[in-house]
Design a protein around this motif. Structure first.
Motif, PDB file in Angstrom:
ATOM      1  N   LEU A 349       0.829  -1.208   0.000  1.00  0.00           N
ATOM      2  CA  LEU A 349       0.000   0.000   0.000  1.00  0.00           C
ATOM      3  C   LEU A 349       0.864   1.260   0.000  1.00  0.00           C
ATOM      4  N   GLU A 350       1.949   1.237   0.759  1.00  0.00           N
ATOM      5  CA  GLU A 350       2.849   2.396   0.784  1.00  0.00           C
ATOM      6  C   GLU A 350       3.524   2.598  -0.579  1.00  0.00           C
ATOM      7  N   LEU A 351       3.921   1.498  -1.215  1.00  0.00           N
ATOM      8  CA  LEU A 351       4.502   1.609  -2.555  1.00  0.00           C
ATOM      9  C   LEU A 351       3.466   2.164  -3.542  1.00  0.00           C
ATOM     10  N   ALA A 352       2.228   1.707  -3.417  1.00  0.00           N
ATOM     11  CA  ALA A 352       1.170   2.201  -4.297  1.00  0.00           C
ATOM     12  C   ALA A 352       0.983   3.704  -4.130  1.00  0.00           C
ATOM     13  N   ARG A 353       1.031   4.174  -2.899  1.00  0.00           N
ATOM     14  CA  ARG A 353       0.889   5.618  -2.649  1.00  0.00           C
ATOM     15  C   ARG A 353       2.029   6.396  -3.299  1.00  0.00           C
ATOM     16  N   ALA A 354       3.232   5.822  -3.225  1.00  0.00           N
ATOM     17  CA  ALA A 354       4.387   6.496  -3.827  1.00  0.00           C
ATOM     18  C   ALA A 354       4.247   6.576  -5.343  1.00  0.00           C
ATOM     19  N   TYR A 355       3.871   5.456  -5.968  1.00  0.00           N
ATOM     20  CA  TYR A 355       3.709   5.458  -7.429  1.00  0.00           C
ATOM     21  C   TYR A 355       2.559   6.367  -7.848  1.00  0.00           C
ATOM     22  N   GLY A 356       1.522   6.445  -7.011  1.00  0.00           N
ATOM     23  CA  GLY A 356       0.390   7.293  -7.335  1.00  0.00           C
ATOM     24  C   GLY A 356       0.741   8.770  -7.352  1.00  0.00           C
ATOM     25  N   LYS A 357       1.726   9.154  -6.553  1.00  0.00           N
ATOM     26  CA  LYS A 357       2.120  10.566  -6.466  1.00  0.00           C
ATOM     27  C   LYS A 357       3.148  10.954  -7.525  1.00  0.00           C
ATOM     28  N   GLN A 358       3.922   9.986  -7.983  1.00  0.00           N
ATOM     29  CA  GLN A 358       4.991  10.268  -8.953  1.00  0.00           C
ATOM     30  C   GLN A 358       4.438  10.295 -10.377  1.00  0.00           C
ATOM     31  N   PRO A 359       5.159  10.907 -11.311  1.00  0.00           N
ATOM     32  CA  PRO A 359       4.754  10.837 -12.719  1.00  0.00           C
ATOM     33  C   PRO A 359       4.654   9.381 -13.168  1.00  0.00           C
ATOM     34  N   ALA A 360       3.739   9.124 -14.081  1.00  0.00           N
ATOM     35  CA  ALA A 360       3.537   7.752 -14.545  1.00  0.00           C
ATOM     36  C   ALA A 360       4.821   7.194 -15.134  1.00  0.00           C
ATOM     37  N   PRO A 361       5.217   5.989 -14.744  1.00  0.00           N
ATOM     38  CA  PRO A 361       6.409   5.370 -15.354  1.00  0.00           C
ATOM     39  C   PRO A 361       6.115   4.964 -16.792  1.00  0.00           C
ATOM     40  N   GLN A 362       7.144   4.588 -17.525  1.00  0.00           N
ATOM     41  CA  GLN A 362       6.958   4.208 -18.927  1.00  0.00           C
ATOM     42  C   GLN A 362       6.192   2.894 -19.056  1.00  0.00           C
ATOM     43  N   ARG A 363       6.524   1.937 -18.210  1.00  0.00           N
ATOM     44  CA  ARG A 363       5.811   0.668 -18.187  1.00  0.00           C
ATOM     45  C   ARG A 363       4.749   0.695 -17.082  1.00  0.00           C
ATOM     46  N   SER A 364       3.793  -0.201 -17.175  1.00  0.00           N
ATOM     47  CA  SER A 364       2.759  -0.278 -16.147  1.00  0.00           C
ATOM     48  C   SER A 364       3.290  -0.998 -14.912  1.00  0.00           C
ATOM     49  N   VAL A 365       2.808  -0.569 -13.753  1.00  0.00           N
ATOM     50  CA  VAL A 365       3.167  -1.206 -12.487  1.00  0.00           C
ATOM     51  C   VAL A 365       1.895  -1.769 -11.869  1.00  0.00           C
ATOM     52  N   VAL A 366       1.909  -3.067 -11.591  1.00  0.00           N
ATOM     53  CA  VAL A 366       0.744  -3.776 -11.069  1.00  0.00           C
ATOM     54  C   VAL A 366       0.973  -4.117  -9.591  1.00  0.00           C
ATOM     55  N   PHE A 367      -0.057  -3.914  -8.789  1.00  0.00           N
ATOM     56  CA  PHE A 367      -0.016  -4.260  -7.369  1.00  0.00           C
ATOM     57  C   PHE A 367      -0.997  -5.410  -7.165  1.00  0.00           C
ATOM     58  N   LEU A 368      -0.446  -6.576  -6.853  1.00  0.00           N
ATOM     59  CA  LEU A 368      -1.221  -7.815  -6.820  1.00  0.00           C
ATOM     60  C   LEU A 368      -1.248  -8.384  -5.398  1.00  0.00           C
ATOM     61  N   ALA A 369      -2.387  -8.224  -4.721  1.00  0.00           N
ATOM     62  CA  ALA A 369      -2.572  -8.766  -3.375  1.00  0.00           C
ATOM     63  C   ALA A 369      -3.352 -10.065  -3.510  1.00  0.00           C
ATOM     64  N   VAL A 370      -2.678 -11.192  -3.277  1.00  0.00           N
ATOM     65  CA  VAL A 370      -3.267 -12.493  -3.596  1.00  0.00           C
ATOM     66  C   VAL A 370      -3.866 -13.171  -2.369  1.00  0.00           C
ATOM     67  N   THR A 371      -4.812 -14.043  -2.650  1.00  0.00           N
ATOM     68  CA  THR A 371      -5.477 -14.822  -1.618  1.00  0.00           C
ATOM     69  C   THR A 371      -4.819 -16.184  -1.440  1.00  0.00           C
ATOM     70  N   ALA A 372      -5.176 -16.851  -0.354  1.00  0.00           N
ATOM     71  CA  ALA A 372      -4.917 -18.283  -0.128  1.00  0.00           C
ATOM     72  C   ALA A 372      -3.458 -18.701  -0.269  1.00  0.00           C
ATOM     73  N   GLU A 373      -2.531 -17.809   0.080  1.00  0.00           N
ATOM     74  CA  GLU A 373      -1.127 -18.222   0.134  1.00  0.00           C
ATOM     75  C   GLU A 373      -0.935 -19.284   1.199  1.00  0.00           C
ATOM     76  N   GLU A 374      -1.620 -19.091   2.321  1.00  0.00           N
ATOM     77  CA  GLU A 374      -1.462 -20.021   3.446  1.00  0.00           C
ATOM     78  C   GLU A 374      -2.033 -21.402   3.143  1.00  0.00           C
ATOM     79  N   LYS A 375      -2.794 -21.502   2.070  1.00  0.00           N
ATOM     80  CA  LYS A 375      -3.371 -22.781   1.679  1.00  0.00           C
ATOM     81  C   LYS A 375      -2.586 -23.443   0.558  1.00  0.00           C
ATOM     82  N   GLY A 376      -1.400 -22.892   0.237  1.00  0.00           N
ATOM     83  CA  GLY A 376      -0.572 -23.501  -0.796  1.00  0.00           C
ATOM     84  C   GLY A 376      -0.320 -22.609  -1.997  1.00  0.00           C
ATOM     85  N   LEU A 377      -0.176 -21.300  -1.775  1.00  0.00           N
ATOM     86  CA  LEU A 377       0.109 -20.330  -2.849  1.00  0.00           C
ATOM     87  C   LEU A 377      -0.996 -20.339  -3.908  1.00  0.00           C
TER      88      LEU A 377
END
Length: 549
Positions: A349-377
Motif C-alpha cells: 500500500l505504501e509503494l502504491a501511494r508512492a507510485y500514485g504521487k509520482q509521474p507515470a512510469p513508462q511501463r505499467s506497475v501492477v499491485f497484486l494482493a493475492v489470496t490463499a497463500e497459506e493454503k498452498g500459494l
C-alpha cells in the motif's frame, strides 16, 4: 579515462536517483498493519467476513492512492478484483484414528499425535480399516539424479510414511544441494508424488529442524479448513489421506515393527534404500469431509505506463492468513497474521501511494494482493495460470512476505538461493543505501518454494521474494537472529502473531525506498531481466522471448 568518466557520471546519476526516491511513512505502515491484523478482520481467512473486510480495505486504499482497478475485465472495464475459484474442504465431526501394533489397538488424537488434513481428493467420507504402513524414505523420484526411493513398490491401498526435506539435509553433502532444500524436499511434492502413485495416503514424519518450524505450526496450518484450486481429477494430485505424524510417535511405531527409526532414516539417505513395510502396524481412520467450491479474490491495482503500458512490473504479496482456528493456551482463536503478512500488504500500500504521487512510469506497475497463500500459494498460482496481464510481457515480480516491523538492518535477503539478473539489480541498487545482500540464512527451509513469487518463477518470469535483513543497526546479527528464532518458535502461524504498538517500522520504511527504486528502474527501462544460464527457469523465459518483440 573514458570508462572512468562514464562510471562517475553513472554513479552521480544513481546517487541523485537515490536522493530523489520517495520517503515512506513508518506511522502509516504501522496503522495499516494494526488495522489488517485487528480482531475485527478475524484473521483474514478466505471466504469469510474477514476476507470481505480485507478486500474492501485494500480497494479503498488503492483508490485513495490514485491507482486504477486492474482486475477482471467485464464490459470493457476492469474490476478491482480477480475472482479465484477454490475448492473448500473441511472435516465435519470427529476424526477417529486407531493404530494397531502387534494385535493391540489404541486411539490417536487428531492435532496432537497426527495432523490429518481435510481430504482434497473429492471424497466426502474417508474410511478404512487396518491399512498397512510402508516407509518410503524421502519419497523421491529424481531420474536426473539417478534416485528412486520406491524401487517399484505398489502403494495402492497403503499409507506411505515419508521423511521431510531432502536425503542430504542431515549430512549437508549429496545429490540434492546439501543443506539447501530442493523441490523434492517440500511436503507439497511428497503429497503429489504419493497421489501419482495411487497411495491411500501420505504420512510425513515431522521433525523441527528439517521442516524449519515446530509442531504447533503443522497443527495450526492443517487441522482447519483447507483449500485447493479446482481440479478436474483431484485424485491425481491428492491421495485420500494427507497427514503429518509426530517424530516420537513414528519412532515408536518403527520399534513395534522391529525397526530402528534412526537407522532406517540413515539408510534412506542412500541410493540403495528400498521401501520397508512396518510389519504388524496398521492404521484405521474414519471422518467426514464437507467439500464445496467457493470464490475468493485477488485484489489488483495498476499504475498504467505512459509509453509501454502493455509491459508490466508486479509487486505482490498475500493478504490472507489462517482466520479463526484452534485456540491457544490462552483461549485465543484468532490468527491475526500481523507479521505474516499484514506487513507485506502494508508495504504494498505504501509503494502504491508512492507510485500514485509520482509521474507515470513508462511501463505499467501492477499491485497484486493475492489470496490463499497459506493454503498452498493458491491465489498466485491461479493468477499465474490465468494471468490478467501476459506473463511473457511481465518484466519481473517483487514479492513481499513477512517483513520485519523492527528497526533497520545493514543487509537484506531473498527467499532461496536462485540466481537471476533481477537479484543482481537489487544488490547493485542496495549499495546506495549501504545495504549488503546476505544469502538465504536457511536454504534448508525451502523458502523459495513457499512464497508467492514461485508460481511466476516456475513459468519463467524473473521473480524474487524480498526479506528483511538480520544484521540490525542496533544489536547486530545477535539481535536479528534472536528475533527471528523467537518469532518462528513462538508466533509463526499462531494467534500470538499479533500487532505490537512498540514496533517502529523504521527498517521497513527504509527498505521500501530500495524496492521502489528497483521497481521504478524496471518500469522506466527497456530491459528484460532473465535467469542465470544454468537456472531451471531459464528455458521457460527464453521460450517466451519472441512474444516480447
Amino acid at each position: 579515462m573514458k570508462n572512468l568518466t562514464l562510471a562517475l557520471i553513472s554513479l552521480a546519476a544513481a546517487t541523485s536517483h537515490a536522493a530523489e526516491a520517495p520517503k515512506f511513512d513508518s506511522k502509516r505502515l504501522s496503522q495499516d498493519v494494526k488495522v489488517l491484523s485487528s480482531d475485527e478482520f478475524e484473521g483474514r481467512g478466505p471466504n469469510t467476513a474477514g476476507e470481505t473486510k480485507t478486500v474492501d480495505y485494500l480497494v479503498q486504499q488503492f483508490k485513495a492512492a490514485g491507482l486504477q482497478p486492474g482486475g477482471d475485465l467485464a464490459g470493457g472495464k476492469r474490476a478491482w478484483t480477480q475472482d479465484v475459484p477454490l475448492g473448500r474442504f473441511e472435516i465435519k465431526g470427529p476424526v477417529a484414528l486407531t493404530v494397531t501394533e502387534g494385535g493391540k489397538s489404541r486411539s490417536l488424537k487428531q492435532g496432537d499425535d497426527l495432523a490429518v488434513r481435510a481430504s482434497m481428493s473429492g471424497m466426502k467420507q474417508v474410511s478404512f480399516k487396518n491399512a498397512p504402513l510402508v516407509f518410503v524414505g524421502y519419497g523421491v523420484t529424481a531420474p536426473e539424479r539417478k534416485w528412486d526411493d520406491f524401487k517399484g513398490v505398489d502403494l495402492k491401498g497403503k499409507l506411505a510414511v515419508v521423511l521431510i526435506n531432502d536425503p542430504d539435509f542431515e549430512t549437508g553433502k549429496g545429490e540434492f544441494g546439501g543443506k539447501a532444500m530442493t523441490y523434492y524436499g517440500r511436503w507439497t511434492y511428497k503429497f503429489e508424488e504419493m497421489a501419482r502413485r495411487g497411495a491411500l495416503g501420505t504420512i510425513i514424519v515431522h521433525e523441527t529442524a528439517p521442516a524449519s518450524y515446530g509442531w504447533p505450526t503443522v497443527k495450526n496450518s492443517n487441522t482447519n479448513t483447507m483449500y485447493d484450486v479446482v481440479r478436474k481429477e483431484p485424485l491425481k494430485s491428492h491421495a485420500p489421506v494427507e497427514a503429518w505424524i509426530q517424530r516420537d510417535l513414528a519412532a515408536s511405531l518403527f520399534k513395534s515393527a522391529g525397526l530402528d527409526y534412526e537407522a532406517a532414516k540413515k539408510q534412506a539417505q542412500t541410493r540403495d534404500f528400498k521401501p520397508v513395510e512396518l510389519k504388524g502396524v496398521t492404521l484405521s481412520a474414519d471422518y467426514a469431509v464437507d467439500a464445496q467450491v467457493i470464490k475468493s479474490k485477488n485484489v489488483v491495482a495498476i499504475r498504467e505506463g505512459s509509453k509501454q503500458p502493455k509491459q508490466y512490473v508486479i509487486y505482490s504479496g498475500h493478504w490472507d492468513h489462517l482466520g479463526v482456528g484452534q485456540p491457544d493456551a490462552k483461549g485465543d482463536k484468532i490468527y491475526n497474521g500481523a507479521i505474516d503478512n499484514a506487513t507485506g500488504i502494508a508495504a504494498m500500500l505504501e509503494l502504491a501511494r508512492a507510485y500514485g504521487k509520482q509521474p507515470a512510469p513508462q511501463r505499467s506497475v501492477v499491485f497484486l494482493a493475492v489470496t490463499a497463500e497459506e493454503k498452498g500459494l493458491l491465489g498466485s498460482e491461479y493468477y499465474a495460470s490465468n494471468p490478467l496481464y501476459p506473463l511473457a510481457s511481465t518484466v519481473g515480480v517483487i514479492n513481499m512476505d513477512a517483513l520485519s516491523p523492527h528497526g533497520p538492518s545493514r543487509d537484506f535477503n531473498i527467499s532461496g538461493s536462485a540466481k537471476l539478473e533481477l537479484l543482481d539489480q537489487l544488490v547493485a541498487k542496495a549499495k546506495q543505501w549501504n545495504l549488503s545482500y546476505s544469502p538465504d540464512p536457511k536454504p534448508e527451509a525451502g523458502y523459495f518454494f513457499r512464497s508467492d513469487h514461485f508460481p511466476f518463477a516456475k513459468r519463467g518470469v524473473p521473480a524474487l521474494s524480498f526479506g528483511s535483513g538480520m544484521d540490525r543497526v542496533e544489536g547486530g546479527m545477535t539481535a536479528g537472529k534472536a528475533a527471528e528464532e523467537a518469532y518462528t518458535e513462538k508466533n509463526y502461524h499462531q494467534p500470538s502473531d499479533a500487532f505490537d504498538p512498540s514496533w517502529p517500522f523504521t527498517g521497513m520504511a527504509r527498505d521500501l525506498e530500495l524496492l521502489y527504486a528497483v521497481g521504478n528502474d524496471l518500469a522506466n527501462s527497456s530491459s528484460w531481466p532473465n535467469w542465470a544460464p544454468d537456472s531451471e527457469f531459464r528455458a521457460a523465459r527464453d521460450k517466451s522471448a519472441a512474444q516480447r518483440k
